[in-house]
Design a protein around this motif. Structure first.
Motif, PDB file in Angstrom:
ATOM      1  N   SER A   1      65.914  67.307  40.759  1.00  0.00           N
ATOM      2  CA  SER A   1      65.415  68.631  40.421  1.00  0.00           C
ATOM      3  C   SER A   1      64.003  68.504  39.865  1.00  0.00           C
ATOM      4  O   SER A   1      63.560  67.419  39.483  1.00  0.00           O
ATOM      5  CB  SER A   1      66.319  69.321  39.406  1.00  0.00           C
ATOM      6  OG  SER A   1      66.281  68.647  38.171  1.00  0.00           O
TER       7      SER A   1
ATOM      8  N   TYR B   1      62.989  76.381  38.899  1.00  0.00           N
ATOM      9  CA  TYR B   1      63.763  75.148  39.016  1.00  0.00           C
ATOM     10  C   TYR B   1      63.945  74.889  40.511  1.00  0.00           C
ATOM     11  O   TYR B   1      64.487  75.726  41.224  1.00  0.00           O
ATOM     12  CB  TYR B   1      65.133  75.293  38.351  1.00  0.00           C
ATOM     13  CG  TYR B   1      65.075  75.309  36.846  1.00  0.00           C
ATOM     14  CD1 TYR B   1      65.213  74.135  36.121  1.00  0.00           C
ATOM     15  CD2 TYR B   1      64.876  76.489  36.152  1.00  0.00           C
ATOM     16  CE1 TYR B   1      65.154  74.141  34.729  1.00  0.00           C
ATOM     17  CE2 TYR B   1      64.815  76.506  34.764  1.00  0.00           C
ATOM     18  CZ  TYR B   1      64.961  75.331  34.066  1.00  0.00           C
ATOM     19  OH  TYR B   1      64.908  75.337  32.689  1.00  0.00           O
TER      20      TYR B   1
ATOM     21  N   PHE C   1      65.547  72.442  43.431  1.00  0.00           N
ATOM     22  CA  PHE C   1      66.588  71.466  43.676  1.00  0.00           C
ATOM     23  C   PHE C   1      66.490  70.981  45.108  1.00  0.00           C
ATOM     24  O   PHE C   1      66.037  71.708  45.989  1.00  0.00           O
ATOM     25  CB  PHE C   1      67.974  72.092  43.461  1.00  0.00           C
ATOM     26  CG  PHE C   1      68.163  72.669  42.086  1.00  0.00           C
ATOM     27  CD1 PHE C   1      68.620  71.879  41.050  1.00  0.00           C
ATOM     28  CD2 PHE C   1      67.860  73.992  41.819  1.00  0.00           C
ATOM     29  CE1 PHE C   1      68.783  72.392  39.784  1.00  0.00           C
ATOM     30  CE2 PHE C   1      68.023  74.525  40.556  1.00  0.00           C
ATOM     31  CZ  PHE C   1      68.490  73.723  39.539  1.00  0.00           C
TER      32      PHE C   1
ATOM     33  N   HIS D   1      70.859  71.834  49.287  1.00  0.00           N
ATOM     34  CA  HIS D   1      72.296  71.587  49.190  1.00  0.00           C
ATOM     35  C   HIS D   1      72.989  72.459  50.224  1.00  0.00           C
ATOM     36  O   HIS D   1      72.713  73.648  50.323  1.00  0.00           O
ATOM     37  CB  HIS D   1      72.787  71.925  47.782  1.00  0.00           C
ATOM     38  CG  HIS D   1      74.161  71.431  47.506  1.00  0.00           C
ATOM     39  ND1 HIS D   1      75.277  72.045  47.997  1.00  0.00           N
ATOM     40  CD2 HIS D   1      74.589  70.362  46.803  1.00  0.00           C
ATOM     41  CE1 HIS D   1      76.348  71.387  47.598  1.00  0.00           C
ATOM     42  NE2 HIS D   1      75.947  70.356  46.878  1.00  0.00           N
TER      43      HIS D   1
ATOM     44  N   LEU E   1      79.124  78.297  40.817  1.00  0.00           N
ATOM     45  CA  LEU E   1      78.351  77.055  40.848  1.00  0.00           C
ATOM     46  C   LEU E   1      78.250  76.534  39.424  1.00  0.00           C
ATOM     47  O   LEU E   1      78.025  77.294  38.487  1.00  0.00           O
ATOM     48  CB  LEU E   1      76.932  77.298  41.354  1.00  0.00           C
ATOM     49  CG  LEU E   1      76.732  77.717  42.790  1.00  0.00           C
ATOM     50  CD1 LEU E   1      75.256  78.016  43.035  1.00  0.00           C
ATOM     51  CD2 LEU E   1      77.183  76.625  43.727  1.00  0.00           C
TER      52      LEU E   1
ATOM     53  N   VAL F   1      75.866  74.111  37.349  1.00  0.00           N
ATOM     54  CA  VAL F   1      74.533  73.523  37.485  1.00  0.00           C
ATOM     55  C   VAL F   1      74.169  72.813  36.186  1.00  0.00           C
ATOM     56  O   VAL F   1      74.303  73.384  35.103  1.00  0.00           O
ATOM     57  CB  VAL F   1      73.476  74.605  37.793  1.00  0.00           C
ATOM     58  CG1 VAL F   1      72.080  74.001  37.866  1.00  0.00           C
ATOM     59  CG2 VAL F   1      73.815  75.330  39.090  1.00  0.00           C
ATOM     60  N   ARG F   2      73.744  71.552  36.323  1.00  0.00           N
ATOM     61  CA  ARG F   2      73.246  70.818  35.151  1.00  0.00           C
ATOM     62  C   ARG F   2      71.723  70.876  35.180  1.00  0.00           C
ATOM     63  O   ARG F   2      71.088  70.396  36.110  1.00  0.00           O
ATOM     64  CB  ARG F   2      73.687  69.364  35.159  1.00  0.00           C
ATOM     65  CG  ARG F   2      73.245  68.618  33.895  1.00  0.00           C
ATOM     66  CD  ARG F   2      73.689  67.182  33.874  1.00  0.00           C
ATOM     67  NE  ARG F   2      73.004  66.348  34.835  1.00  0.00           N
ATOM     68  CZ  ARG F   2      71.782  65.820  34.649  1.00  0.00           C
ATOM     69  NH1 ARG F   2      71.121  66.081  33.550  1.00  0.00           N
ATOM     70  NH2 ARG F   2      71.237  65.050  35.564  1.00  0.00           N
ATOM     71  N   LEU F   3      71.151  71.488  34.156  1.00  0.00           N
ATOM     72  CA  LEU F   3      69.699  71.556  34.037  1.00  0.00           C
ATOM     73  C   LEU F   3      69.231  70.428  33.128  1.00  0.00           C
ATOM     74  O   LEU F   3      69.605  70.374  31.958  1.00  0.00           O
ATOM     75  CB  LEU F   3      69.258  72.906  33.470  1.00  0.00           C
ATOM     76  CG  LEU F   3      69.605  74.136  34.314  1.00  0.00           C
ATOM     77  CD1 LEU F   3      69.132  75.404  33.625  1.00  0.00           C
ATOM     78  CD2 LEU F   3      69.014  74.017  35.703  1.00  0.00           C
TER      79      LEU F   3
ATOM     80  N   PHE G   1      65.450  79.992  40.985  1.00  0.00           N
ATOM     81  CA  PHE G   1      65.921  78.730  41.546  1.00  0.00           C
ATOM     82  C   PHE G   1      65.433  78.654  42.979  1.00  0.00           C
ATOM     83  O   PHE G   1      65.363  79.663  43.680  1.00  0.00           O
ATOM     84  CB  PHE G   1      67.446  78.655  41.543  1.00  0.00           C
ATOM     85  CG  PHE G   1      68.063  78.305  40.213  1.00  0.00           C
ATOM     86  CD1 PHE G   1      67.355  78.371  39.024  1.00  0.00           C
ATOM     87  CD2 PHE G   1      69.377  77.910  40.151  1.00  0.00           C
ATOM     88  CE1 PHE G   1      67.938  78.046  37.811  1.00  0.00           C
ATOM     89  CE2 PHE G   1      69.981  77.585  38.946  1.00  0.00           C
ATOM     90  CZ  PHE G   1      69.254  77.646  37.770  1.00  0.00           C
TER      91      PHE G   1
ATOM     92  N   SER H   1      65.990  76.048  46.457  1.00  0.00           N
ATOM     93  CA  SER H   1      66.593  74.858  47.062  1.00  0.00           C
ATOM     94  C   SER H   1      66.144  74.694  48.506  1.00  0.00           C
ATOM     95  O   SER H   1      66.871  74.178  49.340  1.00  0.00           O
ATOM     96  CB  SER H   1      68.119  74.909  46.979  1.00  0.00           C
ATOM     97  OG  SER H   1      68.595  75.983  47.744  1.00  0.00           O
TER      98      SER H   1
ATOM     99  N   TYR I   1      77.330  82.890  42.585  1.00  0.00           N
ATOM    100  CA  TYR I   1      76.359  82.911  43.684  1.00  0.00           C
ATOM    101  C   TYR I   1      76.936  83.648  44.877  1.00  0.00           C
ATOM    102  O   TYR I   1      78.075  83.413  45.271  1.00  0.00           O
ATOM    103  CB  TYR I   1      75.984  81.485  44.083  1.00  0.00           C
ATOM    104  CG  TYR I   1      74.949  81.422  45.183  1.00  0.00           C
ATOM    105  CD1 TYR I   1      73.659  81.893  44.969  1.00  0.00           C
ATOM    106  CD2 TYR I   1      75.257  80.895  46.421  1.00  0.00           C
ATOM    107  CE1 TYR I   1      72.703  81.845  45.973  1.00  0.00           C
ATOM    108  CE2 TYR I   1      74.299  80.838  47.422  1.00  0.00           C
ATOM    109  CZ  TYR I   1      73.027  81.313  47.191  1.00  0.00           C
ATOM    110  OH  TYR I   1      72.082  81.265  48.181  1.00  0.00           O
TER     111      TYR I   1
END
Length: 109
Positions: free
Chosen positions: A19, A30, A32, A35, A46, A48-50, A66, A68, A98
């Motif tokens: 990330s 952010y 990523f 995915h 979802l 999500v680890r920030l 976000f 991706s 989501y």
């Protein structure tokens, strides 16, 4: 602008970067790695680890987005209001709802 585009493209193509936090004058983004579930028709939760906290001194009124690989998705709160930098406590694990069809990403707090 092109420098930021090049950095974001490197992040997306790198297998070791998971990330990237990019703060601009108009958003806290952010990014990523792509995915499959975020790019596929998906509706659900979802986790999500920030790993990046918003830097101190950042304008707390900036919206959080976000990305991706398929463009920015604005993060909202459960009531539909945009999530702002000041609303995100920092690093940690967060639960989101989501909906790929409606491009809805809501933080559950």
């Amino acid at each position: 602008v092109m420098g930021a585009v090049n950095i974001l493209e490197c992040v997306r193509q790198s297998s070791c970067v998971k990330s990237f936090l990019n703060v601009t004058t108009d958003k806290v983004q952010y990014t990523f790695r792509s995915h499959t579930q975020l790019l596929a028709p998906f509706v659900g939760l979802l986790i999500v680890r920030l790993g990046h906290a918003t830097p101190s001194g950042t304008d707390g009124t900036l919206p959080v987005v976000f990305n991706s690989g398929d463009g920015d998705t604005i993060v909202t709160k459960l009531g539909g209001e945009q999530l702002k930098a000041k609303d995100l406590p920092g690093t940690g694990v967060y639960l989101f709802f989501y909906d790929a069809y409606g491009k809805t990403l809501q933080i559950i707090q």
